[in-house]
Structures are given as structure tokens and as C-alpha cells.
Scaffold this active site. Structure first.
Site, PDB file in Angstrom:
ATOM      1  N   ASP A 118       0.868  -1.190   0.000  1.00 30.30           N
ATOM      2  CA  ASP A 118       0.000   0.000   0.000  1.00 30.30           C
ATOM      3  C   ASP A 118       0.904   1.239   0.000  1.00 30.30           C
ATOM      4  OD1 ASP A 118      -1.921   1.935   0.384  1.00 30.30           O
ATOM      5  OD2 ASP A 118      -2.799   1.028   2.177  1.00 30.30           O
ATOM      6  N   ASP A 129      -3.957   6.927  -3.788  1.00 34.17           N
ATOM      7  CA  ASP A 129      -3.885   5.938  -2.711  1.00 34.17           C
ATOM      8  C   ASP A 129      -4.352   4.615  -3.313  1.00 34.17           C
ATOM      9  OD1 ASP A 129      -3.903   4.533  -0.374  1.00 34.17           O
ATOM     10  OD2 ASP A 129      -5.386   5.781   0.648  1.00 34.17           O
ATOM     11  N   HIS A 198     -12.174   6.034   2.021  1.00 32.29           N
ATOM     12  CA  HIS A 198     -12.246   7.409   2.524  1.00 32.29           C
ATOM     13  C   HIS A 198     -12.144   8.418   1.394  1.00 32.29           C
ATOM     14  CE1 HIS A 198      -7.828   7.316   1.974  1.00 32.29           C
ATOM     15  NE2 HIS A 198      -7.951   6.080   2.428  1.00 32.29           N
ATOM     16  N   HIS A 206      -7.093  11.475   4.490  1.00 32.08           N
ATOM     17  CA  HIS A 206      -8.445  11.184   4.977  1.00 32.08           C
ATOM     18  C   HIS A 206      -9.164  12.521   5.126  1.00 32.08           C
ATOM     19  CE1 HIS A 206      -8.100   6.810   6.174  1.00 32.08           C
ATOM     20  NE2 HIS A 206      -6.856   7.133   5.894  1.00 32.08           N
ATOM     21  N   GLU A 231     -11.288   1.097  -0.841  1.00 28.22           N
ATOM     22  CA  GLU A 231     -10.420   0.001  -0.418  1.00 28.22           C
ATOM     23  C   GLU A 231     -11.200  -0.968   0.442  1.00 28.22           C
ATOM     24  OE1 GLU A 231      -7.192   0.976   2.342  1.00 28.22           O
ATOM     25  OE2 GLU A 231      -8.153   2.907   2.746  1.00 28.22           O
ATOM     26  N   GLU A 326      -7.146  -1.715  -3.404  1.00 24.20           N
ATOM     27  CA  GLU A 326      -7.583  -0.323  -3.286  1.00 24.20           C
ATOM     28  C   GLU A 326      -7.316   0.440  -4.577  1.00 24.20           C
ATOM     29  OE1 GLU A 326      -6.758   3.390  -0.209  1.00 24.20           O
ATOM     30  OE2 GLU A 326      -5.222   1.854  -0.469  1.00 24.20           O
TER      31      GLU A 326
END
Length: 345
Positions: A118, A129, A198, A206, A231, A326
Site C-alpha cells: 500500500d 492511494d 475514505h 483522509h 479500499e 484499493e
């Protein structure tokens, strides 16, 4: 790269593709899209290289530092204008998230490990992300399939005016329709209920909205122009994670106001954080890389005063296995763009 674009399928958004007003709004945001796409391309190329590079027997710290070195070159790292958005997570087995090795950690990637890779890239704070799970033993294939399909379900369900809770319900239904057999024992795949997707804002990983991966929860809706990380995490354990072990991930609080500091070392460390990371996440290895030493007391002081938050590794029960996939999506006025999508997943 032909960026994957998907028409909205919820009834409130069916006229967006042909709307002149929405096309004009889309055109007004073209610079933001370009920055996200550029960051996504660096992510795609990095993960393509790293998938071939990683082999059992390697130290996790060598894997992370190689990945970050490649990503820094591909993103053309330049202070806070372009670079890595957060440390490389390489969480193993029952550790689901937020593990990256600190200096001196000699953990080795073994053949039977399940590793969540990640990492994030950014251009001018526009963050990609994106994560995948890497295994070498095919006995985990069904677990990875469950989580990959759950993430794709979340991406398909996402859209303008869609309730976040409805996305979570659809993700859980797909995730928990799977069971996996590992070493002769059958496990139901559980969505990890206290992890979620998010919204993402400039220099803010976030940004305030969460996308659950189980039913129930927030009835807030997604809105036009928002960027989201979709994700999902699946587990053969309880489907619930807790903090454990040494912390490696930290991040300055986005909304922090001026807090007086007495310690000269704390002031100096905060200055380093502001100059190099701003409100992007960082890790202890990155402080080491900048030549910082004997900073743990100062770092703890910044955490205790609420200036910086620690994000320790998150674990399900021992001997369980967790997987993650994700992607970052843009809810454009005219369509949904899965900006981090690649040939791999």
C-alpha cells in the site's frame, strides 16, 4: 494510458454524460485531473516493477526502500510539490495495515506470507492511494479474489448522490459470499469492519468521509468533484483489527492550531516535518533518511500535544490472513474515473 472512465448508473446521474453544463465543469477541473493522472502513472509503473522485483527471502526494509526509490524517480520528487504521499505499507499475514519496517527491523518476506503493498504518490498534494496484495503460494488465491472483487464492487457502486452505507452493504455481500480453504481448513472471508475507504483532499489522505465495507453506518452521500480511495480488507480471522507492536506511521494533524512547545528538539523536529511532509504521512525511516537522530522523545512529545498522530500497525487475530485491494476514483461531473486502474488490477 487510456484512463478508465465509467458512466454513472444511478438514476440521479444518467444525464451527466451529455450535459453541456457538466462538460464545462469537467473542463474547469482539467488541471486537477492531470495531476492525479500523472501521480497514478508513477504508481502504475512503480508497482509493475516491484511485482517482478519482490521475491521470498528478501528483507521487508529492502523491498520498501527499493519501491520508494523507484517511485521518487518516477514522480520526479520535488519537495512538497511532488513525491510520496505516505510510507509504503507492507503488512504481513494477520497484520492488515500500517506496518512499514523501522530502521533495524530485519523481518523477511517468506514464501507463505500474504503481503499488502500500500503506497501513495502525489503531485501538488493530489494523492493517489492504491494498494494490492502479493502472495507466492496459490493457496491464498481465493482470498485475494474475494477482496479484489469486493473492491471492484465498491468502485461500481460509488457515484454522485450514492449513500456511503449502501456501498458498504454491497461490498460486504460480495466479500462474505466467499470462503477459502487453506491447509485443509475452510474459513469464511470476513470484511474487516473497522477499516474503510475514505475521501481524499489536497495534502489530506483522509478528508472527512468514510466508505464502510460492511452494512450500516453513515447515510451521507458522495458528491460531485470528490476523490475517493475505495479500499476493502478481507480476513480469515475475526474481521476486526486492533493496534499492536511498534509504531512506524505518523502524520501531522490537518486542523492543528499553533501549540506552544518548550522543547528545542520538539520545535526542531516539527520544523523538519513541516518542511518535508506538511500534512502528508511519514515514517521513522524517512526521518532517518533526513539525518534525524535521537528524535523519539520529541516525536512522542508532538504526539502527546496532539500536533502529530501515531498510526500503529493494525492486527486481526494471530494465524489469520488478511488481504487488501484499493483504487483511487474521481467523481467527475460527467463520469466516474478509476484513475489508478492498471492492467494488473
Amino acid at each position: 494510458m487510456d484512463y478508465p472512465k465509467v458512466d454513472y448508473d444511478n438514476r440521479t446521474a444518467i444525464d451527466r454524460t451529455s450535459s453541456a453544463e457538466k462538460k464545462a465543469l469537467d473542463a474547469a477541473n482539467i488541471d486537477m485531473y492531470k495531476e492525479l493522472r500523472q501521480a497514478a502513472e508513477a504508481h502504475r509503473q512503480t508497482r509493475k516493477y516491484i511485482r517482478d522485483f519482490i521475491k521470498p527471502g528478501m528483507k521487508m526494509i529492502d523491498i520498501c526502500e527499493t519501491l520508494e526509490g523507484i517511485a521518487r524517480k518516477l514522480i520526479d520528487e520535488k519537495g512538497l510539490e511532488a513525491g510520496l504521499a505516505f510510507p509504503t505499507g507492507c503488512s504481513l499475514n494477520h497484520c492488515a495495515a500500517h506496518y512499514t519496517p523501522n530502521g533495524g527491523d530485519n523481518t523477511v518476506f517468506e514464501y507463505d506470507d500474504v503481503c499488502k503493498i500500500d503506497f501513495g504518490t502525489h503531485i501538488n498534494g493530489r494523492i493517489i492511494d492504491c494498494a494490492f496484495t502479493l502472495t507466492f503460494n496459490e493457496k491464498y488465491d481465493k482470498l485475494l479474489e474475494a477482496v479484489r472483487e469486493s473492491t471492484n464492487t465498491g468502485i461500481k457502486a460509488a457515484g454522485i448522490d450514492v449513500r456511503l452505507c449502501d456501498i458498504g452493504e454491497q461490498i460486504q455481500e460480495v466479500m462474505e459470499s466467499y470462503e477459502v480453504e487453506i491447509d485443509g481448513k475452510v474459513y469464511p472471508v470476513k470484511a474487516i469492519r473497522n477499516l474503510n475507504g475514505h475521501s481524499i483532499g489536497p495534502y489530506r489522505i483522509h478528508a472527512g468521509k468514510t466508505v464502510p465495507i460492511v452494512k450500516g453506518g453513515d447515510q451521507t452521500v458522495m458528491e460531485e468533484g470528490e476523490v475517493y480511495a475505495i479500499e476493502t480488507f478481507g480476513s480469515t480471522g475475526r474481521g476486526y483489527v486492533h493496534d499492536d507492536q511498534d509504531c512506524s506511521h505518523y502524520m501531522k494533524n490537518f486542523d492543528v492550531v499553533h501549540v506552544p512547545l518548550r522543547s528545542t528538539k520538539s520545535k526542531q523536529l516539527l520544523n523538519v516535518i513541516n518542511q518535508n511532509f506538511g500534512t502528508l504521512a511519514f515514517c521513522r525511516r524517512w526521518l532517518d533518511r533526513l539525518g534525524q537522530s535521537k528524535y523519539l522523545l520529541a516525536l512522542n512529545d508532538l504526539c502527546q500535544k496532539g500536533i502529530v498522530s501515531p498510526y500503529p500497525p493494525l492486527f486481526d487475530i494471530k494465524k489469520s490472513y488478511t488481504a487488501q485491494f484499493e483504487h483511487t476514483i474521481i467523481l467527475r461531473p460527467t463520469c466516474k474515473e478509476v484513475v489508478s486502474r492498471g492492467d494488473d488490477y
